[in-house]
Write an enzyme that holds these catalytic residues in place. Structure first.
Site, PDB file in Angstrom:
ATOM      1  N   GLU A   1      39.890  51.381  29.683  1.00 30.86           N
ATOM      2  CA  GLU A   1      40.949  51.363  30.370  1.00 30.86           C
ATOM      3  C   GLU A   1      41.842  49.872  30.406  1.00 30.86           C
ATOM      4  O   GLU A   1      40.892  48.783  30.300  1.00 30.86           O
ATOM      5  CB  GLU A   1      40.499  50.778  31.551  1.00 30.86           C
TER       6      GLU A   1
ATOM      7  N   CYS B   1      45.753  51.328  38.986  1.00 36.67           N
ATOM      8  CA  CYS B   1      44.225  52.600  38.226  1.00 36.67           C
ATOM      9  C   CYS B   1      45.056  54.145  37.691  1.00 36.67           C
ATOM     10  O   CYS B   1      44.842  54.700  36.707  1.00 36.67           O
ATOM     11  CB  CYS B   1      43.490  52.571  39.063  1.00 36.67           C
TER      12      CYS B   1
ATOM     13  N   LYS C   1      34.318  44.504  51.990  1.00 33.56           N
ATOM     14  CA  LYS C   1      34.488  43.549  50.664  1.00 33.56           C
ATOM     15  C   LYS C   1      35.481  43.247  49.910  1.00 33.56           C
ATOM     16  O   LYS C   1      35.148  44.028  49.139  1.00 33.56           O
ATOM     17  CB  LYS C   1      33.277  43.877  50.067  1.00 33.56           C
TER      18      LYS C   1
ATOM     19  N   GLU D   1      36.274  55.046  44.223  1.00 37.02           N
ATOM     20  CA  GLU D   1      37.543  55.756  42.821  1.00 37.02           C
ATOM     21  C   GLU D   1      37.494  54.651  42.037  1.00 37.02           C
ATOM     22  O   GLU D   1      37.370  53.016  42.011  1.00 37.02           O
ATOM     23  CB  GLU D   1      38.591  55.049  43.949  1.00 37.02           C
TER      24      GLU D   1
HETATM   25  P1  NDP Z   1      35.815  45.593  40.133  1.00 34.95           P
HETATM   26  O1  NDP Z   1      34.905  46.761  40.105  1.00 34.95           O
HETATM   27  O2  NDP Z   1      35.236  44.332  39.193  1.00 34.95           O
HETATM   28  O3  NDP Z   1      35.530  44.717  41.304  1.00 34.95           O
HETATM   29  C1  NDP Z   1      35.685  45.593  42.447  1.00 34.95           C
HETATM   30  C2  NDP Z   1      34.998  45.819  44.311  1.00 34.95           C
HETATM   31  O4  NDP Z   1      33.719  45.964  44.025  1.00 34.95           O
HETATM   32  C3  NDP Z   1      35.122  44.360  44.364  1.00 34.95           C
HETATM   33  O5  NDP Z   1      35.242  43.881  45.652  1.00 34.95           O
HETATM   34  C4  NDP Z   1      33.925  43.449  43.985  1.00 34.95           C
HETATM   35  O6  NDP Z   1      34.014  41.906  44.279  1.00 34.95           O
HETATM   36  C5  NDP Z   1      32.658  43.741  43.783  1.00 34.95           C
HETATM   37  N1  NDP Z   1      31.730  44.197  42.930  1.00 34.95           N
HETATM   38  C6  NDP Z   1      31.512  43.885  41.861  1.00 34.95           C
HETATM   39  N2  NDP Z   1      29.953  43.671  41.635  1.00 34.95           N
HETATM   40  C7  NDP Z   1      29.626  44.678  42.559  1.00 34.95           C
HETATM   41  C8  NDP Z   1      28.702  44.733  42.826  1.00 34.95           C
HETATM   42  N3  NDP Z   1      27.167  45.035  41.424  1.00 34.95           N
HETATM   43  N4  NDP Z   1      27.674  45.718  43.651  1.00 34.95           N
HETATM   44  C9  NDP Z   1      29.434  45.952  44.609  1.00 34.95           C
HETATM   45  N5  NDP Z   1      30.116  45.087  44.489  1.00 34.95           N
HETATM   46  C10 NDP Z   1      30.907  44.829  43.482  1.00 34.95           C
HETATM   47  O7  NDP Z   1      37.360  45.931  39.776  1.00 34.95           O
HETATM   48  P2  NDP Z   1      38.297  44.864  39.870  1.00 34.95           P
HETATM   49  O8  NDP Z   1      37.913  44.300  40.752  1.00 34.95           O
HETATM   50  O9  NDP Z   1      38.403  44.340  38.732  1.00 34.95           O
HETATM   51  O10 NDP Z   1      39.211  46.064  39.876  1.00 34.95           O
HETATM   52  C11 NDP Z   1      40.042  46.853  38.883  1.00 34.95           C
HETATM   53  C12 NDP Z   1      39.334  48.041  38.360  1.00 34.95           C
HETATM   54  O11 NDP Z   1      39.359  48.574  39.735  1.00 34.95           O
HETATM   55  C13 NDP Z   1      39.736  49.067  37.695  1.00 34.95           C
HETATM   56  O12 NDP Z   1      38.810  49.251  36.288  1.00 34.95           O
HETATM   57  C14 NDP Z   1      41.171  50.070  38.441  1.00 34.95           C
HETATM   58  O13 NDP Z   1      41.503  51.202  37.268  1.00 34.95           O
HETATM   59  C15 NDP Z   1      40.183  50.553  39.224  1.00 34.95           C
HETATM   60  N6  NDP Z   1      40.911  50.745  40.255  1.00 34.95           N
HETATM   61  C16 NDP Z   1      40.821  52.037  40.555  1.00 34.95           C
HETATM   62  C17 NDP Z   1      41.700  52.957  41.655  1.00 34.95           C
HETATM   63  C18 NDP Z   1      41.466  53.970  41.813  1.00 34.95           C
HETATM   64  O14 NDP Z   1      41.754  54.236  42.905  1.00 34.95           O
HETATM   65  N7  NDP Z   1      40.921  54.864  41.043  1.00 34.95           N
HETATM   66  C19 NDP Z   1      42.743  52.475  42.572  1.00 34.95           C
HETATM   67  C20 NDP Z   1      42.882  50.426  41.378  1.00 34.95           C
HETATM   68  C21 NDP Z   1      42.163  50.106  41.040  1.00 34.95           C
HETATM   69  P3  NDP Z   1      34.362  40.695  43.304  1.00 34.95           P
HETATM   70  O15 NDP Z   1      35.941  40.669  43.398  1.00 34.95           O
HETATM   71  O16 NDP Z   1      33.779  39.479  43.150  1.00 34.95           O
HETATM   72  O17 NDP Z   1      33.653  40.243  41.977  1.00 34.95           O
END
Ligand code: NDP
Length: 481
Positions: A384, A283, A174, A249
């Site tokens: 963050e 991140c 997804k 992550e």
């Molecule tokens: P989100 O947590 O909002 O979304 C990540 C993914 O999860 C998207 O595909 C999103 O879908 C989906 N999602 C959102 N809500 C749910 C739920 N309740 N159940 C299941 N899936 C869900 O993060 P962002 O996309 O805003 O990404 C940024 C974040 O990712 C930052 O906090 C960053 O630090 C972190 N990150 C961490 C990394 C690591 O390796 N530690 C690497 C890169 C980023 P949709 O887009 O449709 O909302």
């Protein structure tokens, strides 16, 4: 404008509701495609297809070398289409084209790495206390939900899909709703590479509904998630009901520590893209710079000078080093943090303004912001921001600095700069983070484990460690008495 469908059971299919959503180019804030908006019925169909492929299909039972051959083909196909995928990624994410090319190339390498790794991934023989042979096998978890964010959409999809597939799992990917397009490329290439129907499925649609339904579905055995810490918390709670395997992550607030004995000019110049690369939407972004007092002014001056020279521009221009943010919403979110930093008493020494002239007029552009005289206690140092904002914090005492560095809920990444070997070893050991670069802003390698301490996550992507997270250990005893 093209409308993209879901990949379920080896077939491209619209959402059962017929609904779609717009995909936006953040450099021009105009739609470039539409994607199917999956609902719970589509999630159910994808899980059933994956379940069937795993329970009945040949994939988990194939020889490791046979699955590896399919992954090698997959990697070659990614390389054959590298430029098209990179263009897609840059238009959808606003990522500079040179970065997209690197990331797509790294995605291909990730498939090659795991294709090569799987025939060197061994179990154990154990001298147990009864006469017999005791040995372990690594078997696939089953159906894996791989949920990825918008900042490195293609790279992260590869980081999860390649080890999950090579170990024999069936996968439902997804992508984030902002950035679904490059993941759909993976779907096309999977079919061409010969991944059996149902082994690799893609669901596009809102995380709050489709993502959540995927996490909750009883047919899913394992969730591999990258995203925000708050989303990770929700996923872990949902997964707890059925004791699903989870690796997370999550967010970061990484330090960049500069000692006076470092090559300060080099540290400053290398640190700029260590925090502002990918427009700070990383991140691992080194968003808290801890700089020893005696070189503080020298560092700030060189850092700002280098930032000024960094080219902010159109993602498709090969000269561009920083593109727009992923959306106007994200840009405005970052702007609010810049205002907050000023209210908290940090000095905005450079940038932070929204760019509106010429090529910037229609895009989500913001000039990277440098805060000086910030403290670690400020919200801008604790939360963050996920945008191009750095706080430069002075220090005099090593122990106190380490306490501050570790004084956040995160523990993902970081850098330290020093020419004193014993200091490098001593400080590196004390920083509570999953990865760290010494005299380098690099910390992510396909061959090495990547993940966080504390609220930055659980488990590791990449390297051989990732294979452990997509498999269960099975112990077998054969009585020989
Ligand atoms: P989100 O947590 O909002 O979304 C990540 C993914 O999860 C998207 O595909 C999103 O879908 C989906 N999602 C959102 N809500 C749910 C739920 N309740 N159940 C299941 N899936 C869900 O993060 P962002 O996309 O805003 O990404 C940024 C974040 O990712 C930052 O906090 C960053 O630090 C972190 N990150 C961490 C990394 C690591 O390796 N530690 C690497 C890169 C980023 P949709 O887009 O449709 O909302």
């Amino acid at each position: 404008m093209q409308t993209h469908e879901l990949l379920i059971g080896g077939k491209w299919t619209p959402a059962q509701s017929g609904e779609t959503f717009e995909v936006i180019d953040p450099a021009r804030t105009e739609p470039i495609a539409r994607a199917a908006k999956a609902g719970t019925a589509d999630v159910d169909a994808a899980v059933r297809a994956a379940r069937n492929a795993f329970d009945e299909g040949p994939w988990p039972n194939m020889l490791a070398s046979q699955r590896a051959a399919v992954l090698y083909k997959f990697a070659n196909l990614i390389r054959d289409h590298l430029e098209e995928i990179a263009q897609t990624e840059s238009r959808n994410v606003g990522k500079p084209i040179t970065d997209s090319r690197d990331e797509v190339g790294a995605g291909a390498y990730c498939f090659e790495y795991y294709a090569g790794a799987i025939t060197k991934y061994f179990g154990e023989t154990i001298p147990v206390s009864k006469p017999g042979l005791d040995y372990t096998l690594r078997v696939p978890c089953g159906v894996v939900a791989a949920i990825v964010p918008w900042n490195f959409p293609f790279a992260m999809a590869c980081w999860k899909a390649a080890p999950a597939l090579v170990t024999g799992n069936a996968v439902i990917l997804k992508p984030a709703s902002y950035t679904p397009l490059s993941a759909l490329w993976l779907g096309r290439l999977a079919l061409e590479a010969g991944i059996p129907e149902g082994v690799f499925n893609i669901i596009t649609g809102p995380g709050s509904t489709a993502g959540s339904a995927l996490v909750a579905h009883p047919g899913v055995d394992k969730i591999s998630f990258t995203g925000e810490t708050t989303t990770g918390t929700q996923i872990m709670k949902q997964a707890a009901e059925a004791i699903k395997r989870v690796s997370l992550e999550l967010g970061g607030k990484s330090p960049n520590i500069v000692f006076a004995d470092a090559d300060v000019e080099r540290a400053a110049r290398n640190s700029v893209l260590g925090v502002f690369g990918n427009c700070g939407q990383d991140c691992c972004a080194r968003s808290r710079a801890f700089v020893e007092q005696s070189v503080y002014d020298q560092f700030v001056e060189a850092f700002i000078d280098q930032t000024r020279q960094t080219i902010i521009g159109d993602p498709l221009d090969p000269a561009t080093q920083i593109g727009p943010m992923v959306s106007l919403h994200q840009r405005d979110h970052v702007r609010r943090y810049i205002q907050l930093g000023q209210e908290e008493g940090a000095t905005l020494a450079y940038g932070g303004d929204i760019l509106t002239d010429g090529i910037y007029a229609k895009g989500a552009y913001i000039r990277p912001a440098v805060f000086t005289h910030a403290t670690n206690a400020m919200r801008i140092s604790q939360e963050e921001i996920f945008g191009p904002v750095v706080n430069v914090i002075p220090f005099t005492d090593e122990d106190e600095m380490i306490r501050q560095v570790n004084g956040t809920r995160y523990g993902l990444s970081g850098s330290l700069w020093t020419n004193n070997l014993s200091r490098a070893l001593r400080v590196a050991r004390q920083i509570r983070s999953g990865v760290l670069g010494v005299n380098s802003s690099s910390s992510v390698f396909i061959e090495a484990p990547f993940g966080g301490f504390k609220q930055s996550g659980i488990g590791r992507d990449l390297g051989m460690h990732s294979l452990d997270h997509f498999t269960e250990v099975k112990n077998i005893f054969i009585y020989l008495g």
